[in-house]
Structure formats: C-alpha cells, structure tokens
Scaffold this active site. Structure first.
Site, PDB file in Angstrom:
ATOM      1  N   HIS A 165       0.915  -1.183  -0.082  1.00 15.07           N
ATOM      2  CA  HIS A 165       0.124   0.219   0.017  1.00 15.07           C
ATOM      3  C   HIS A 165       0.818   1.230  -0.189  1.00 15.07           C
ATOM      4  CE1 HIS A 165      -3.895  -1.647   0.518  1.00 15.07           C
ATOM      5  NE2 HIS A 165      -3.347  -2.897   1.095  1.00 15.07           N
ATOM      6  N   HIS A 190      -0.123 -15.462   8.238  1.00 20.58           N
ATOM      7  CA  HIS A 190       0.483 -14.473   7.773  1.00 20.58           C
ATOM      8  C   HIS A 190       1.911 -13.893   8.416  1.00 20.58           C
ATOM      9  CE1 HIS A 190       0.605 -11.178   4.642  1.00 20.58           C
ATOM     10  NE2 HIS A 190      -0.923 -11.339   4.436  1.00 20.58           N
ATOM     11  N   ASP A 231      -7.721 -12.562  -2.511  1.00 19.03           N
ATOM     12  CA  ASP A 231      -7.914 -13.663  -3.524  1.00 19.03           C
ATOM     13  C   ASP A 231      -8.400 -14.913  -2.856  1.00 19.03           C
ATOM     14  OD1 ASP A 231      -6.866 -12.714  -6.471  1.00 19.03           O
ATOM     15  OD2 ASP A 231      -5.608 -12.080  -4.951  1.00 19.03           O
TER      16      ASP A 231
END
Length: 409
Positions: free
Chosen positions: A17, A104, A352
């Site tokens: 980002h 993650h 996704d």
C-alpha cells in the site's frame, strides 16, 4: 534480500500500500528493442480485479520504464520500471495493529525487523511480485529472440480438483505421468491457458475448478492449488555443478514466490516409486529437421525434467509448484493479540480466494529470470573459451573411439 540473480540481477522494491512498486534490472544486454508494450501484457495477466475469481482491488498496473532504454533500445545500463499503486486502502488493515493474522507474516516481520508495514502484507504481499513480472518480461523477450525459448505455465489443480492426466496414480508406476500430459507440454500455449479465467488448458477441469473457487469465496474462505510450468527450446549446458544446479536455482526462485509450499521437477515425488530401469531416460538420436540438419542426442523419455547433473539436456524442463490457501480470509478467526490475549480477528480488505490463476505469469517470470541468468553465465564461459588456443578434441566430442598413443584403437 530483495535482489535475485548473479549476472542478470533484479532488485524489487515497494510494499502493498505504498505509492509505487517496481524494480531495477541490471545486466540486460544492450541493443535490444524494448518498450512498455513488451512488459505490460504479463503485468495485465497478473493484476488484481480480472474476474470474480480474484480480489476486487482495481489496479491497472501500468508500467513506466524510467531508465536504461533510449529511442526504444536497451542501453546496457540499469533499467528502472515503476508501477503506481492507485486503489490502495490502508484503513482496511487497522485490526492488524492488534492481531497478527494467522499464517501471515505480521508476527515474523516484527520479530525480524522490530516493526512491520502498517497495512497489507508489506513486502510479504503479492504486490511485490509486480517487479518480478516486469523483469521477467524483459528476460523472456531476449530468450525468445535469441534462442526461441517458450515458457508456459498453467493451473493444474485447485484444492482436490486436478487435471485428469496430471499424474498416473491409477496407472501403476510404469511412468510417473501419463502420455497425454507429455503431449500437453509439447503444445500448450498461453492462448490456451488464457482461454478461461481459471487459466487451466483443460475445459472440463476449468469448470470444476471455478466451482471450487466460487464455493470457498462464498464461504469467506480460501483454497490452494498447483501451477505446472514447461520451458521449451532451452539450450543445452545451462546450470552449474553442485550448488547452482539449474533445478536448484528454479526451486530457489519458485519457493521465493509468496504462498508457495512445494516444488517438484520432472518425475518429482512420483518418481520415487519407480524402479531405476523404468525411470532412466535412455539416449536416442533425434530425427533430423526439415532443413537437413542431422539429428542429435535426445532422450526417449523425460523423467529427468530436462535436467541431468544440474545441467539442461535440451529436453523440455517442466515442474510443478504448490500454493497454499491465501492466509488472509474474510471470516472471523479465533486467535490472540500480540500481547497474547485471546480474541477474534475480523478481517476486512479485498483478497484472493485462490491465488493460482494470478500466479501463472509470476511463475513464468521467475522461470525466465533463472534461465536468463544461466544463459548469460554460460555465454561468458563459452566466449572466454573461444579466446584460448585450439586444442585436440576429446574422443567423446568427435564421435570416434579413443586411440592408443601408437595410433591403434
């Protein structure tokens, strides 16, 4: 490190980002025609928002060449390429200030650096691969023009749904893969792969894979899969003995892609179930071509996956890569805060449900970077050898039986 390659060196930059992502490519030969239009097609295949099977994040991923190219020709100096982030929403990730997302990289990045990017996955995000794909497109153009190399990847499974002839589970172990699969590797093209948004060249499998992806998406969940890649037209002699074997470099490249969990080349794990006399690739003389060139040594089978002793043998190089289910999912997950207090993470954002359709051009790009680096290393060795005085050829290079010192065979 954020740099890959020894001679053809690629450094990527950017977080998911930030203002832009991109790469610096060093070692590209001078004098090759290059424009954004050579790079953009692969970036467009990788970009988000392509279909209802991918994240709805709407990025056009338009590449800008910043340096290293003048009047449409490479200068031999570093090529800078930039892609601007436009549809970024850092506010979607405020929960990760409290909770490390399960599976993650939030926690491991903090353990390594003492801090992490405040939004998205930072460098662990798939947006980092934009630089890889851009660089891979340059490598691929050179390989195609100079050697006629073709690199085609495709989705071979999603969850438990796989192409019917991807292996030979129901045919014993006379061969690790079915003949139909070898025929597919000979002919599959990117047009075949892109005929469906799933990016599987088998129509019946596409329908079943799509149903699987849409089902997990409706359940706010995710699913993994595999991507198979074939490299055709590869020159012989690429790859280095011992630590930089061609398959080792491919494994390094492929397992550096986000969400990868497994790599197998040629017969892979299935080959471990075969007897040696069945697995060995016998040498044969290939037929001559239409131009009258005599045939050369080839192999009757290709269980080796085009590589022997870590060096390319001229056959198709093919491998399969496993991708896990994406870690970020849009459902509540019981976990704990960074301080260890139990809680529930409610993830927002756009993700996704399955990464494999978009992973196809990333796999192709990393394969191109490995091959390009190996080609330039081998070219340097060959050019250096040409400067030496000519010496008598070894018997294996003349095709004649060796002779004794007195001239007798």
């Amino acid at each position: 490190m954020s740099t890959f390659g020894q001679v053809f060196r690629v450094t990527t930059y950017g977080e998911s980002h930030c203002r832009s992502v991109g790469c610096i490519v060093d070692g590209c030969p001078p004098g090759m025609a290059l424009a954004e239009s050579d790079v953009q097609p692969q970036l467009s295949r990788r970009r988000p928002g392509q279909s209802n099977l991918t994240t709805p994040r709407d990025e056009k991923d338009q590449v800008e060449i910043q340096s290293g190219v003048e009047y449409g020709v490479t200068l031999g100096t570093p090529i800078g390429m930039l892609v601007r982030n436009q549809d970024h929403r850092p506010h979607d990730y405020t929960e990760t200030d409290l909770y490390p997302r399960p599976s993650h990289a939030d926690w491991t990045y903090i353990e390594k650096y003492g801090l992490k990017a405040s939004s998205g996955g930072g460098r662990a995000s798939a947006r980092e691969t934009i630089g890889r794909v851009a660089a891979g497109a340059i490598a691929e153009k050179y390989l195609r023009q100079v050697y006629g190399v073709e690199i085609v990847a495709f989705v071979s499974s999603v969850g438990s749904v796989r192409m019917p002839f991807i292996d030979a589970e129901d045919r014993g172990v006379q061969s690790p893969v079915m003949r139909d699969f070898y025929q597919l590797l000979d002919r599959v093209s990117r047009a075949d792969v892109d005929a469906d948004t799933v990016r599987c060249p088998d129509a019946a499998s596409c329908d079943r894979m799509r149903e699987e992806i849409l089902a997990v998406k409706a359940d706010n969940d995710s699913i993994g899969g595999t991507v198979t890649c074939v490299i055709r037209g590869l020159p012989t002699g690429l790859g280095e003995p011992c630590f930089d074997k061609l398959e080792a470099k491919l494994a390094h490249a492929m397992l550096s892609i986000p969400a990868t969990k497994g790599f197998e080349i040629g017969s892979g794990f299935r080959g471990t179930e075969m007897r040696g006399h069945l697995h060995n690739d016998a040498w044969v003389i290939a037929p001559g071509d239409a131009n009258g060139h005599s045939g050369r040594l080839s192999t009757a089978t290709n269980h080796s996956g085009g590589i022997q002793g870590g060096i390319s043998n001229g056959q198709h190089v093919y491998f399969r890569l496993a991708f896990k289910p994406p870690a970020t999912i849009s459902r509540n997950q019981e976990t704990c805060t960074y301080d260890g207090v139990p809680g529930v993470l409610a993830t927002r954002g756009r993700h996704d449900p399955c990464v494999v359709p978009r992973a196809v051009p990333i796999v192709e790009a990393m394969a191109a970077l490995v091959v390009m680096d190996a080609v330039l290393i081998q070219q340097a060795r060959q050019n250096a050898a040409r400067l030496l005085p000519t010496i008598p050829l070894q018997p294996c290079m003349t095709g004649k039986a060796p002779t004794e010192p007195n001239g007798k065979e």
